[in-house]
Design an enzyme around this catalytic site. Structure first.
Site, PDB file in Angstrom:
ATOM      1  CD  GLN A 288      91.403  -3.647  54.104  1.00 23.06           C
ATOM      2  OE1 GLN A 288      91.411  -3.366  55.454  1.00 23.06           O
ATOM      3  NE2 GLN A 288      90.128  -3.632  53.590  1.00 23.06           N
TER       4      GLN A 288
ATOM      5  CB  SER B 224      91.094   3.846  54.217  1.00 24.70           C
ATOM      6  OG  SER B 224      90.091   2.760  54.696  1.00 24.70           O
TER       7      SER B 224
ATOM      8  CB  SER C  69      96.039  -2.455  60.572  1.00 28.08           C
ATOM      9  OG  SER C  69      94.972  -1.717  60.632  1.00 28.08           O
TER      10      SER C  69
ATOM     11  CD  GLU D 276      87.708  -4.945  56.636  1.00 27.06           C
ATOM     12  OE1 GLU D 276      87.597  -4.456  55.635  1.00 27.06           O
ATOM     13  OE2 GLU D 276      88.715  -4.123  57.506  1.00 27.06           O
TER      14      GLU D 276
ATOM     15  CD  GLU E 255      77.697   6.127  62.411  1.00 26.02           C
ATOM     16  OE1 GLU E 255      78.773   5.502  61.904  1.00 26.02           O
ATOM     17  OE2 GLU E 255      77.826   6.492  63.743  1.00 26.02           O
TER      18      GLU E 255
HETATM   19  C1  LIG Z   1      91.702   0.834  64.046  1.00 29.19           C
HETATM   20  C2  LIG Z   1      91.524   1.014  62.500  1.00 29.19           C
HETATM   21  C3  LIG Z   1      92.185   0.078  61.694  1.00 29.19           C
HETATM   22  C4  LIG Z   1      92.030   0.264  60.148  1.00 29.19           C
HETATM   23  N1  LIG Z   1      92.484  -0.410  59.418  1.00 29.19           N
HETATM   24  C5  LIG Z   1      92.617  -0.260  58.160  1.00 29.19           C
HETATM   25  C6  LIG Z   1      93.490  -0.981  57.164  1.00 29.19           C
HETATM   26  O1  LIG Z   1      94.072  -1.890  57.545  1.00 29.19           O
HETATM   27  N2  LIG Z   1      93.344  -0.558  55.850  1.00 29.19           N
HETATM   28  C7  LIG Z   1      92.449   0.126  55.292  1.00 29.19           C
HETATM   29  O2  LIG Z   1      92.314   0.430  54.212  1.00 29.19           O
HETATM   30  N3  LIG Z   1      91.664   0.813  56.370  1.00 29.19           N
HETATM   31  C8  LIG Z   1      91.809   0.890  57.342  1.00 29.19           C
HETATM   32  N4  LIG Z   1      90.807   1.459  58.324  1.00 29.19           N
HETATM   33  C9  LIG Z   1      90.119   2.741  57.898  1.00 29.19           C
HETATM   34  C10 LIG Z   1      88.421   2.157  57.896  1.00 29.19           C
HETATM   35  O3  LIG Z   1      88.372   1.511  57.072  1.00 29.19           O
HETATM   36  C11 LIG Z   1      87.997   3.763  57.783  1.00 29.19           C
HETATM   37  O4  LIG Z   1      88.269   4.662  58.844  1.00 29.19           O
HETATM   38  C12 LIG Z   1      86.563   3.633  57.701  1.00 29.19           C
HETATM   39  O5  LIG Z   1      85.985   2.909  56.567  1.00 29.19           O
HETATM   40  C13 LIG Z   1      85.799   5.095  57.957  1.00 29.19           C
HETATM   41  O6  LIG Z   1      86.556   5.721  56.806  1.00 29.19           O
HETATM   42  P1  LIG Z   1      86.836   7.371  57.065  1.00 29.19           P
HETATM   43  O7  LIG Z   1      87.795   7.340  58.272  1.00 29.19           O
HETATM   44  O8  LIG Z   1      87.138   8.065  55.923  1.00 29.19           O
HETATM   45  O9  LIG Z   1      85.448   8.191  57.818  1.00 29.19           O
HETATM   46  P2  LIG Z   1      84.469   8.932  56.616  1.00 29.19           P
HETATM   47  O10 LIG Z   1      84.023   7.834  55.822  1.00 29.19           O
HETATM   48  O11 LIG Z   1      84.793  10.282  56.463  1.00 29.19           O
HETATM   49  O12 LIG Z   1      83.272   8.914  57.741  1.00 29.19           O
HETATM   50  C14 LIG Z   1      83.174  10.047  58.718  1.00 29.19           C
HETATM   51  C15 LIG Z   1      81.823   9.819  59.748  1.00 29.19           C
HETATM   52  O13 LIG Z   1      80.791  10.145  58.541  1.00 29.19           O
HETATM   53  C16 LIG Z   1      79.805   8.960  58.709  1.00 29.19           C
HETATM   54  N5  LIG Z   1      79.296   8.428  57.448  1.00 29.19           N
HETATM   55  C17 LIG Z   1      80.026   8.563  56.158  1.00 29.19           C
HETATM   56  N6  LIG Z   1      79.056   8.062  55.137  1.00 29.19           N
HETATM   57  C18 LIG Z   1      77.888   7.942  55.553  1.00 29.19           C
HETATM   58  C19 LIG Z   1      76.634   7.487  55.149  1.00 29.19           C
HETATM   59  N7  LIG Z   1      76.484   7.193  53.904  1.00 29.19           N
HETATM   60  N8  LIG Z   1      75.895   7.451  56.074  1.00 29.19           N
HETATM   61  C20 LIG Z   1      75.684   7.787  57.313  1.00 29.19           C
HETATM   62  N9  LIG Z   1      76.942   8.145  57.926  1.00 29.19           N
HETATM   63  C21 LIG Z   1      77.972   8.264  57.065  1.00 29.19           C
HETATM   64  C22 LIG Z   1      80.921   7.862  59.113  1.00 29.19           C
HETATM   65  O14 LIG Z   1      79.930   6.851  59.835  1.00 29.19           O
HETATM   66  C23 LIG Z   1      81.502   8.403  60.167  1.00 29.19           C
HETATM   67  O15 LIG Z   1      80.983   8.711  61.221  1.00 29.19           O
HETATM   68  C24 LIG Z   1      91.103   1.217  59.902  1.00 29.19           C
HETATM   69  C25 LIG Z   1      90.495   2.235  60.642  1.00 29.19           C
HETATM   70  C26 LIG Z   1      90.461   2.006  62.189  1.00 29.19           C
HETATM   71  C27 LIG Z   1      89.925   2.821  63.046  1.00 29.19           C
END
Ligand SMILES: Cc1cc2nc3c(=O)[nH]c(=O)nc-3n(C[C@H](O)[C@H](O)[C@H](O)COP(=O)(O)OP(=O)(O)OC[C@H]3O[C@@H](n4cnc5c(N)ncnc54)[C@H](O)[C@@H]3O)c2cc1C
Length: 405
Positions: A112, A115, A159, A242, A375
């Site tokens: 996928q 992100s 992933s 998902e 969150e």
């Molecule tokens: C093990 C693992 C596998 C993954 N696999 C995939 C994959 O295969 N493909 C893919 O595309 N992505 C994948 N991801 C990515 C995942 O979807 C993102 O990490 C996730 O959506 C959070 O985005 P970010 O890491 O950019 O954090 P951010 O969006 O930058 O968030 C940082 C912090 O701010 C908080 N926050 C952000 N916005 C808000 C809001 N509006 N209100 C309150 N709090 C908020 C969040 O909760 C978090 O604590 C994976 C992640 C992990 C950990």
């Protein structure tokens, strides 16, 4: 009409024509797909028979009793749980017949590409660009058959990208409209020139996921999924599925994270304390409630698209996994802290029950991030399920190119 009896008859026919003991695994899986017994709720000709999803259990039980191989669903979770329902809903007939069979048999693994470094929770802000080869922004889907798109950008946390043949990809096709409106959904060939996959090492020491760089990757228009500019709506199908596939897996009692800790409790009386007993009982009951709620959710899904309840399931799954794996480490004391395999492996699947307590504790940390952070899921439940006031949004009517980044 196809009922449970008819499904048993068809399953017996499949087993007679392809005895599992003497049939090659892949041949058996292909024959099962062709017999409509892969996912019975899918349409005929696409691995199903168009019957209620609940009847799948009848087929699965017969096949398990006969020792038939399965398609190792944990290895191909992104394909089964996310790509397939999206292709089924938005794909053309050609896309459905090309992709669904090898996806289900596991011959082709999917990943996928959603992100990005600057777009995770705020996924609609993504910046990976897809431009029609003729250079136009192609706002309308009219007269858009043939030709290709050229994709440039970076994805992250992908992933299984190192195992995948195909990816579901969302990219910006129109920067001049608000962020949700200018996105298009594609199927990307991971073996194409310009796709570069680099491992990212996690807290467990392993590299399940990757960063993926896309440089001048050409995607034929025939691999666009849904209309140009409608990618956000298409992506909702993926994201809602998902959450159900992460939080709502079918499990037997004690089949999830609670299983190993309950086993240790039974087998190691010398580790028990009154306080841990109370906490274990509470988490055991919550796990069972969560398991049964997932079962009810699956039954509600019989007729189609999951609702926002999947977000609630995924929230509960993440919290419970983290609390239970923490309890297990406490119960085992010093031995629970041992984690002696820091080799950077590239695992094919996430296996909570087949590994040690240290792995479970570390890997569960990601559960409240992957598939939408807890969150963000709380926000979704608040707004969409409870009807509470929405978070203020100032960027809804601003063109993506004018947003602060
Ligand atoms: C093990 C693992 C596998 C993954 N696999 C995939 C994959 O295969 N493909 C893919 O595309 N992505 C994948 N991801 C990515 C995942 O979807 C993102 O990490 C996730 O959506 C959070 O985005 P970010 O890491 O950019 O954090 P951010 O969006 O930058 O968030 C940082 C912090 O701010 C908080 N926050 C952000 N916005 C808000 C809001 N509006 N209100 C309150 N709090 C908020 C969040 O909760 C978090 O604590 C994976 C992640 C992990 C950990």
């Amino acid at each position: 009409m196809t009922d449970a009896g008819e499904l048993r008859r068809r399953t017996a026919e499949l087993l007679a024509a392809h005895p599992p003991a003497t049939t090659d695994r892949l041949d058996f899986l292909r024959a099962r797909f062709d017999a409509g017994l892969a996912w019975v709720h899918y349409p005929e000709g696409l691995g199903g028979l168009g019957v209620p999803r609940a009847l799948q259990a009848v087929v699965d039980a017969e096949l398990a009793a006969a020792g038939a191989p399965d398609n190792d669903p944990r290895r191909i979770g992104i394909g089964l749980g996310m790509a397939a329902p999206t292709i089924l809903r938005y794909g053309t007939d050609e896309q459905k017949s090309r992709f669904l069979r090898p996806l289900w048999t596991g011959e082709e693994v999917w990943c996928q590409l959603f992100s990005e470094p600057g777009a995770g929770s705020d996924l609609a802000a993504l910046g990976t660009r897809a431009v029609r080869e003729d250079g136009g922004t192609a706002r309308s889907s009219e007269a858009e058959s043939g030709g290709s798109w050229v994709v440039n950008g970076q994805k992250v946390w992908t992933s299984s990208a190192h195992l995948a043949r195909w990816a579901i990809l969302i990219a910006r096709t129109d920067p001049d409209v608000p962020k949700h409106a200018g996105i298009t959904y594609f199927i990307c060939d991971m073996s194409d020139p310009g796709v570069e996959v680099r491992p990212l090492r996690q807290i467990t020491g392993e590299a399940e996921f990757n960063e993926v760089f896309l440089t001048d990757v050409r995607i034929p228009d025939a691999r666009r999924l849904g209309e140009t500019g409608d990618g956000w709506r298409v992506a909702q199908t993926t994201l809602m599925n998902e959450r159900v596939s992460i939080g709502g897996m079918r499990l037997p009692r004690e089949g999830g994270m609670i299983g190993p800790v309950a086993k240790t409790w039974r087998e190691r009386p010398e580790l028990r304390t009154h306080d841990l007993h109370q906490r274990l009982l509470k988490l055991w009951v919550e796990s069972e409630v969560s398991r049964l709620t997932a079962e009810r959710l699956r039954q509600q899904l019989v007729a189609g698209q999951p609702g926002y309840e999947g977000s609630g399931m995924k929230l509960a799954f993440a919290r419970l996994n983290q609390e239970i794996s923490g309890l297990e480490v406490e119960l085992r004391g010093e031995e629970g802290l041992l984690y002696d395999d820091w080799t950077m492996r590239r695992p094919e699947l996430v296996d909570f029950t087949g590994r040690d307590a240290g792995y479970r504790y570390l890997r569960a940390k990601g559960n409240s991030i992957e598939g939408g952070t807890s969150e963000v899921l709380l926000n979704i439940v608040a707004e969409r399920v409870l009807g509470l006031p929405a978070e203020p949004r100032t960027d809804k009517d601003v063109a993506w190119k004018d947003l602060a980044r």
